[in-house]
Motif scaffolding. Structure first.
Motif, PDB file in Angstrom:
ATOM      1  N   GLY A  95       0.803  -1.224   0.000  1.00 16.47           N
ATOM      2  CA  GLY A  95       0.000   0.000   0.000  1.00 16.47           C
ATOM      3  C   GLY A  95       0.827   1.260   0.000  1.00 16.47           C
ATOM      4  N   GLY A  96       2.162   1.115  -0.103  1.00 13.18           N
ATOM      5  CA  GLY A  96       3.016   2.302  -0.083  1.00 13.18           C
ATOM      6  C   GLY A  96       3.148   2.915  -1.459  1.00 13.18           C
ATOM      7  N   GLY A  97       4.346   3.347  -1.792  1.00 15.12           N
ATOM      8  CA  GLY A  97       4.547   4.030  -3.062  1.00 15.12           C
ATOM      9  C   GLY A  97       4.404   5.528  -2.873  1.00 15.12           C
ATOM     10  N   LYS A  98       4.031   6.212  -3.940  1.00 13.65           N
ATOM     11  CA  LYS A  98       3.921   7.670  -3.900  1.00 13.65           C
ATOM     12  C   LYS A  98       2.609   8.070  -3.224  1.00 13.65           C
ATOM     13  CE  LYS A  98       7.863   8.207  -5.724  1.00 13.65           C
ATOM     14  NZ  LYS A  98       8.970   8.631  -4.880  1.00 13.65           N
ATOM     15  N   THR A  99       2.695   8.332  -1.920  1.00 16.51           N
ATOM     16  CA  THR A  99       1.496   8.539  -1.108  1.00 16.51           C
ATOM     17  C   THR A  99       0.706   9.772  -1.539  1.00 16.51           C
ATOM     18  OG1 THR A  99       2.744   7.547   0.693  1.00 16.51           O
ATOM     19  CG2 THR A  99       0.687   8.581   1.272  1.00 16.51           C
ATOM     20  N   HIS A 100       1.398  10.889  -1.818  1.00 19.24           N
ATOM     21  CA  HIS A 100       0.694  12.108  -2.242  1.00 19.24           C
ATOM     22  C   HIS A 100      -0.106  11.836  -3.508  1.00 19.24           C
ATOM     23  CE1 HIS A 100       0.373  15.817  -4.664  1.00 19.24           C
ATOM     24  NE2 HIS A 100       0.095  16.376  -3.506  1.00 19.24           N
ATOM     25  N   ASP A 101       0.520  11.171  -4.489  1.00 17.01           N
ATOM     26  CA  ASP A 101      -0.169  10.890  -5.749  1.00 17.01           C
ATOM     27  C   ASP A 101      -1.381   9.994  -5.522  1.00 17.01           C
ATOM     28  OD1 ASP A 101       1.819  12.338  -6.913  1.00 17.01           O
ATOM     29  OD2 ASP A 101       2.924  10.634  -7.720  1.00 17.01           O
ATOM     30  N   PHE A 102      -1.229   9.033  -4.618  1.00 17.76           N
ATOM     31  CA  PHE A 102      -2.342   8.114  -4.341  1.00 17.76           C
ATOM     32  C   PHE A 102      -3.547   8.869  -3.797  1.00 17.76           C
ATOM     33  CE2 PHE A 102      -4.713   5.599  -1.253  1.00 17.76           C
ATOM     34  CZ  PHE A 102      -5.140   4.549  -2.043  1.00 17.76           C
ATOM     35  N   TYR A 103      -3.336   9.693  -2.779  1.00 19.97           N
ATOM     36  CA  TYR A 103      -4.466  10.406  -2.172  1.00 19.97           C
ATOM     37  C   TYR A 103      -5.002  11.505  -3.085  1.00 19.97           C
ATOM     38  CZ  TYR A 103      -3.982   7.865   2.169  1.00 19.97           C
ATOM     39  OH  TYR A 103      -3.954   6.853   3.104  1.00 19.97           O
ATOM     40  N   ALA A 104      -4.122  12.119  -3.872  1.00 18.16           N
ATOM     41  CA  ALA A 104      -4.570  13.175  -4.785  1.00 18.16           C
ATOM     42  C   ALA A 104      -5.366  12.602  -5.953  1.00 18.16           C
ATOM     43  CB  ALA A 104      -3.375  13.962  -5.307  1.00 18.16           C
ATOM     44  N   SER A 105      -5.325  11.275  -6.135  1.00 10.82           N
ATOM     45  CA  SER A 105      -5.997  10.666  -7.292  1.00 10.82           C
ATOM     46  C   SER A 105      -7.420  10.207  -6.971  1.00 10.82           C
ATOM     47  CB  SER A 105      -5.180   9.465  -7.788  1.00 10.82           C
ATOM     48  OG  SER A 105      -5.288   8.376  -6.885  1.00 10.82           O
ATOM     49  N   GLN A 106      -7.859  10.372  -5.730  1.00 10.05           N
ATOM     50  CA  GLN A 106      -9.186   9.867  -5.360  1.00 10.05           C
ATOM     51  C   GLN A 106     -10.249  10.935  -5.639  1.00 10.05           C
ATOM     52  OE1 GLN A 106      -9.134   8.021  -1.491  1.00 10.05           O
ATOM     53  NE2 GLN A 106      -7.479   6.675  -2.064  1.00 10.05           N
ATOM     54  N   GLY A 107     -11.280  10.541  -6.344  1.00  7.53           N
ATOM     55  CA  GLY A 107     -12.287  11.494  -6.805  1.00  7.53           C
ATOM     56  C   GLY A 107     -13.392  11.753  -5.806  1.00  7.53           C
ATOM     57  N   LYS A 108     -14.448  12.404  -6.286  1.00  8.96           N
ATOM     58  CA  LYS A 108     -15.525  12.869  -5.392  1.00  8.96           C
ATOM     59  C   LYS A 108     -16.411  11.740  -4.879  1.00  8.96           C
ATOM     60  CE  LYS A 108     -18.598  14.270  -9.231  1.00  8.96           C
ATOM     61  NZ  LYS A 108     -17.657  14.272 -10.362  1.00  8.96           N
ATOM     62  N   THR A 109     -16.254  10.519  -5.424  1.00 13.59           N
ATOM     63  CA  THR A 109     -17.065   9.396  -4.947  1.00 13.59           C
ATOM     64  C   THR A 109     -16.533   8.819  -3.634  1.00 13.59           C
ATOM     65  OG1 THR A 109     -15.752   7.933  -6.354  1.00 13.59           O
ATOM     66  CG2 THR A 109     -17.870   8.711  -7.239  1.00 13.59           C
ATOM     67  N   ILE A 110     -15.353   9.297  -3.201  1.00 16.44           N
ATOM     68  CA  ILE A 110     -14.748   8.792  -1.957  1.00 16.44           C
ATOM     69  C   ILE A 110     -14.689   9.916  -0.928  1.00 16.44           C
ATOM     70  CG2 ILE A 110     -12.585   7.941  -0.934  1.00 16.44           C
ATOM     71  CD1 ILE A 110     -12.114   6.358  -3.496  1.00 16.44           C
ATOM     72  N   ALA A 111     -15.183   9.636   0.267  1.00 20.15           N
ATOM     73  CA  ALA A 111     -15.201  10.639   1.339  1.00 20.15           C
ATOM     74  C   ALA A 111     -13.791  11.149   1.596  1.00 20.15           C
ATOM     75  CB  ALA A 111     -15.775  10.041   2.619  1.00 20.15           C
ATOM     76  N   ASN A 112     -13.705  12.463   1.778  1.00 20.68           N
ATOM     77  CA  ASN A 112     -12.385  13.099   1.912  1.00 20.68           C
ATOM     78  C   ASN A 112     -12.392  13.993   3.151  1.00 20.68           C
ATOM     79  OD1 ASN A 112      -9.776  13.959   1.149  1.00 20.68           O
ATOM     80  ND2 ASN A 112     -10.614  15.723   0.075  1.00 20.68           N
ATOM     81  N   ASN A 113     -12.796  13.409   4.291  1.00 21.53           N
ATOM     82  CA  ASN A 113     -12.864  14.176   5.534  1.00 21.53           C
ATOM     83  C   ASN A 113     -11.529  14.185   6.274  1.00 21.53           C
ATOM     84  OD1 ASN A 113     -15.753  14.595   5.299  1.00 21.53           O
ATOM     85  ND2 ASN A 113     -15.944  12.408   5.749  1.00 21.53           N
ATOM     86  N   LYS A 114     -10.716  13.174   5.958  1.00 20.47           N
ATOM     87  CA  LYS A 114      -9.474  13.018   6.715  1.00 20.47           C
ATOM     88  C   LYS A 114      -8.575  12.051   5.958  1.00 20.47           C
ATOM     89  CE  LYS A 114      -8.240  11.824  11.527  1.00 20.47           C
ATOM     90  NZ  LYS A 114      -8.826  11.425  12.816  1.00 20.47           N
ATOM     91  N   ILE A 115      -7.271  12.306   5.948  1.00 25.15           N
ATOM     92  CA  ILE A 115      -6.311  11.316   5.451  1.00 25.15           C
ATOM     93  C   ILE A 115      -5.657  10.706   6.680  1.00 25.15           C
ATOM     94  CG2 ILE A 115      -4.065  11.011   4.355  1.00 25.15           C
ATOM     95  CD1 ILE A 115      -4.922  12.945   2.196  1.00 25.15           C
ATOM     96  N   GLU A 116      -5.812   9.400   6.784  1.00 19.22           N
ATOM     97  CA  GLU A 116      -5.253   8.723   7.959  1.00 19.22           C
ATOM     98  C   GLU A 116      -4.587   7.440   7.500  1.00 19.22           C
ATOM     99  OE1 GLU A 116      -6.529   7.315  12.416  1.00 19.22           O
ATOM    100  OE2 GLU A 116      -7.978   8.362  11.169  1.00 19.22           O
TER     101      GLU A 116
END
Length: 844
Positions: free
Chosen positions: A553-574
């Protein structure tokens, strides 16, 4: 242009410095290691040339002995190999320190993903208010785990810290002295660390890295986006903590350990405040203010050394009083110094990092069964009868009436109140359940509180299911839907502010389903859980159990989280971080600040800067599903291959992980001697493939799936998907990272092995297919073409450890053939694990 400048800078301040200090390193008078620095390049050359010619590790190492030494006996040869391992380990430390020292010079304040870059983008797009709005309730939480992927003892970590500073200032004298110290400092723990040892090791980072880096980052956000607290909350960056609370598969974590770690965390933050307050008082020496701060200093001292209770509210009360006097009577002189200190008290409370409890659902069921049998005497009752009777039980189960895990679980639940009383509610506020796949797994934990004497409104804990297997992820929707409708749990959620945290396990997901399938199932689970949570008026927070390399589940973490669209809740990155990821990504103030910023901006960008590449179209979705299913079938066939587990057992380092004394928990679940796939922990599983330089979990099935569609004349569809979906592109690039750290020539010899030759060929063919098709898809000439800093770092590290890999494979081959001093060769394998893992620190 910027790329070229950075590449040149990397060459100057990393590659060149390594050559210079390595030559200094080679001449140091280590015990019995005087000529290692001169011999090592020969082994390196023999390895590089030998593997390209198809030679075996045994041929390479034996030729090295014959051509470059006059050693005759096995004992002499083994002694030299152990010395080479020790030497390479220290070379890795030197390179780590040089690369860390270069970090600020290779990264700019205006890099993509920094707070400054976010401000500039928002300013130009007229979206500053939108960013401020998102900052009001957005949070990043990094949770430190005790998972054993870090091989440096604390004594070596301190040398690395000092060496980094000496290299930053180019102090040859200090570097020379520290390298001498490094040469004489053991790299191996004589005994396994206890959970307390693990906790104290990470608490060291809390005190000496995160206290300042998070405090300074909070101040930076305020300054860049305007010094108004209307938009900024102190919980914007949070820390979580698992050592001492995570008892999943770790029999050494007890209720007593959990209590002790909570005390250590509280003591550590109070000591940080006490030290910080000394600096504050040095500036605020004014009448009235000085007396108030003196009183606070005395209270902190009593709380630290006499264990007297002191709440963060009490600390802030003193600071507010001092601030009032400072503003009214002393023209607000040095007010910023006091404000920064106040901010840190608000951020860290009296807990520093929130201590989580985690346990396996199967253990919980055992506790429920035993308690029910004791209280009601009916061992044949079904679950609903047990649950209904226990949840209504008006008494309190007495922990001393039980033994072992049942007793300990009850004590642990009963002491939560006391921990919260001292550390604050934020100090311990959730209970995580591994292997969740049913409603009862969550309700069992709620039942623990009821039978431990808690009233409903006294349960100040979030109950967090962890879905980690393919089955668990598939059940997640029904489980959460039933929970949201459950009258008792619904009321509990109302008391918790209608917020539900759900944990998703990347590591075990990938082990279970393969790289593409696991990532897609988690993505899909997040989408459906977002939808049903919103429909039930619940604010859902996803907590990602991520590891270091892409296969966990590692890799480029910023790119992974920045790639998630509006269908996924974005209240917190944990997310969880562990082992070498802590030291390599968050290991010093500059890196920690930079990477916290990367996470923070990834989440904010998703809401503020909408981008069609973040949202999947119906056709893109169908194509990913098709690819995921093909890759899953291919990976499942591999798992079902009769040689799969035997190959890992006999040809890899899997069984040596438990002998390394790096972590307190066993390297597999389950107590039996027989090794079953489901008992394999993700870390030794992924790590063993990494040691073989095969990295199978990071790519297997992915290339095959794309090749299948290409053969159907549909490669253009995949190209469009790569260009149109950030999510898919991130998976491709992360998978390429896994392949870039693979080196199949190391194990060419296995293709001729009567037992495992065919199985090795399956792995090699899939690697070749995946590499070729991903290069074709991306248009790259080489793997990781665009990520030059990581690519160059990997290249240097792989060169450093190639002789180490030769030694490890040489020893494994000797063991397989039953030749020579088998016990010594087993030790050789274990020792070579250390340097290989540490050299792979940039896998995340």
């Amino acid at each position: 242009m910027i790329h070229d400048q950075r590449e040149e800078k990397f060459r100057q301040i990393v590659e060149n410095k390594f050559q210079i200090y390595n030559s200094l390193f080679m001449s140091l008078p280590y015990d019995k290691m005087t000529n290692i620095g001169m011999l090592l390049p020969f082994l390196c050359e023999e390895s590089r040339d030998g593997y390209q010619k198809g030679k075996t590790p045994v041929e390479i190492v034996e030729e090295f002995f014959t051509s470059h030494t006059d050693l005759q006996t096995e004992e002499q040869k083994l002694e030299l190999l152990f010395k080479i391992i020790q030497y390479i380990e220290r070379q890795v430390v030197l390179f780590d320190s040089i690369e860390d020292a270069a970090f600020p010079s290779l990264h700019s304040e205006s890099d993509n993903g920094t707070i400054t870059n976010l401000y500039e983008r928002a300013y130009h797009d007229h979206k500053l208010e939108k960013v401020r709005e998102k900052l009001k309730d957005f949070t990043v939480k990094v949770v430190f785990t005790a998972h054993p992927t870090q091989f440096y003892p604390s004594s070596v970590q301190r040398i690395i810290h000092d060496l980094r500073h000496a290299i930053s200032s180019d102090s040859i004298t200090n570097i020379d002295m520290l390298l001498q110290q490094l040469g004489k400092t053991p790299f191996v723990n004589k005994e396994k660390p206890t959970p307390i040892d693990e906790a104290l090791s990470i608490i060291h980072y809390l005190r000496y890295v995160y206290y300042d880096s998070i405090g300074e980052l909070f101040d930076k956000i305020k300054k860049i986006f305007g010094n108004s607290h209307d938009y900024l909350h102190e919980d914007i960056i949070q820390l979580g903590f698992w050592p001492g609370g995570d008892r999943d598969g770790n029999p050494f974590v007890t209720a007593e350990v959990t209590k002790r770690v909570s005390e250590e965390l509280r003591s550590a933050i109070l000591k940080s405040y006490y030290a910080n307050l000394k600096d504050v008082r040095r500036r605020l020496s004014f009448r009235g203010v000085s007396e108030v701060l003196g009183k606070l200093s005395a209270e902190l001292y009593s709380a630290i050394f006499r264990n007297e209770k002191l709440s963060s509210e009490n600390i802030l009360k003193h600071l507010n009083e001092a601030e009032e006097i400072l503003v009214k009577e002393h023209n607000s002189l040095f007010l910023e110094v006091l404000t920064n200190f106040k901010d840190r008290v608000k951020i860290f409370g009296t807990h520093f990092a929130a201590l989580d409890i985690r346990q396996d659902s199967r253990i919980h069921q055992q506790v429920i069964d035993d308690v029910f049998a004791k209280l009601f005497g009916n061992i044949d009752a079904d679950y609903s009868e047990k649950y209904n009777k226990l949840i209504e039980y008006s008494g309190k189960a007495v922990a001393d009436d039980f033994e072992d895990i049942v007793k300990d679980t009850l004590i642990n639940v009963q002491q939560i109140r006391e921990i919260q009383d001292f550390n604050g509610i934020r100090g311990m506020n959730r209970y995580i359940i591994s292997n969740s796949d049913a409603v009862k797994d969550v309700m069992n934990v709620y039942t623990f509180f009821k039978i431990s004497g808690y009233q409903d409104d006294e349960i100040n804990m979030d109950i967090v299911p962890l879905f980690e297997t393919m089955e668990g992820l598939a059940n997640a929707e029904n489980v959460m839907l039933d929970l949201y409708q459950n009258p008792i749990y619904k009321k509990h959620l109302q008391r918790r502010g209608n917020q539900q945290t759900i944990m998703l396990g990347f590591s075990d997901g990938t082990k279970d389903g393969g790289y593409l399938k696991a990532n897609w199932e988690i993505y899909k689970a997040k989408e459906v859980l977002t939808k049903i949570s919103e429909e039930n008026g619940i604010k859902v927070v996803f907590f990602d159990g991520r590891g270091g390399p892409p296969a966990r589940g590692g890799g480029k973490t910023h790119d992974f989280y920045a790639s998630q669209g509006k269908t996924i809740a974005n209240n917190k990155i944990e997310l969880t971080i562990q082992g070498q990821t802590i030291t390599s990504i968050f290991g010093n103030k500059e890196q920690a600040k930079y990477n916290f910023e990367q996470l923070l901006t990834a989440g904010i960008e998703n809401d503020v800067f909408k981008n069609s590449k973040k949202d999947l179209t119906e056709n893109e979705r169908k194509l990913i599903i098709e690819l995921a299913e093909i890759s899953y079938k291919k990976y499942s066939d591999l798992k079902a291959h009769p040689m799969f587990v035997p190959y890992l057992q006999e040809m890899s380092t899997l069984e040596y992980y438990g002998k390394t004394n790096i972590g307190s928990r066993p390297s597999k679940r389950g107590g039996g001697d027989e090794l079953k796939f489901e008992d394999l922990r993700a870390i030794p599983f992924v790590g063993s493939w990494s040691q073989l330089k095969q990295n199978v979990p990071g790519f297997f099935g992915f290339g095959f799936a794309m090749q299948q569609l290409k053969e159907q004349g549909r490669f253009d569809e995949i190209k469009n998907l790569y260009r149109g979906s950030d999510f898919f592109k991130t998976l491709v690039l992360n998978s390429m990272m896994s392949m870039n750290k693979s080196y199949f020539p190391l194990t060419y010899y296995i293709k001729d092995n009567a037992k495992f030759g065919d199985f090795w060929q399956i792995l090699f063919e899939e690697f070749t297919i995946s590499k070729d098709i991903m290069l074709e898809l991306t248009g790259f000439k080489i793997l990781q073409q665009e990520d030059f800093l990581s690519r160059k770092s990997v290249k240097i590290r792989e060169k450093i450890v190639l002789p180490l890999l030769s030694i490890q494979q040489y020893a494994l081959m000797k063991i397989q053939k039953g030749e020579g001093n088998i016990e010594a060769y087993k030790k050789l394998v274990t020792r070579s694990l250390f340097g290989n893992i540490n050299a792979s620190r940039n896998s995340a």
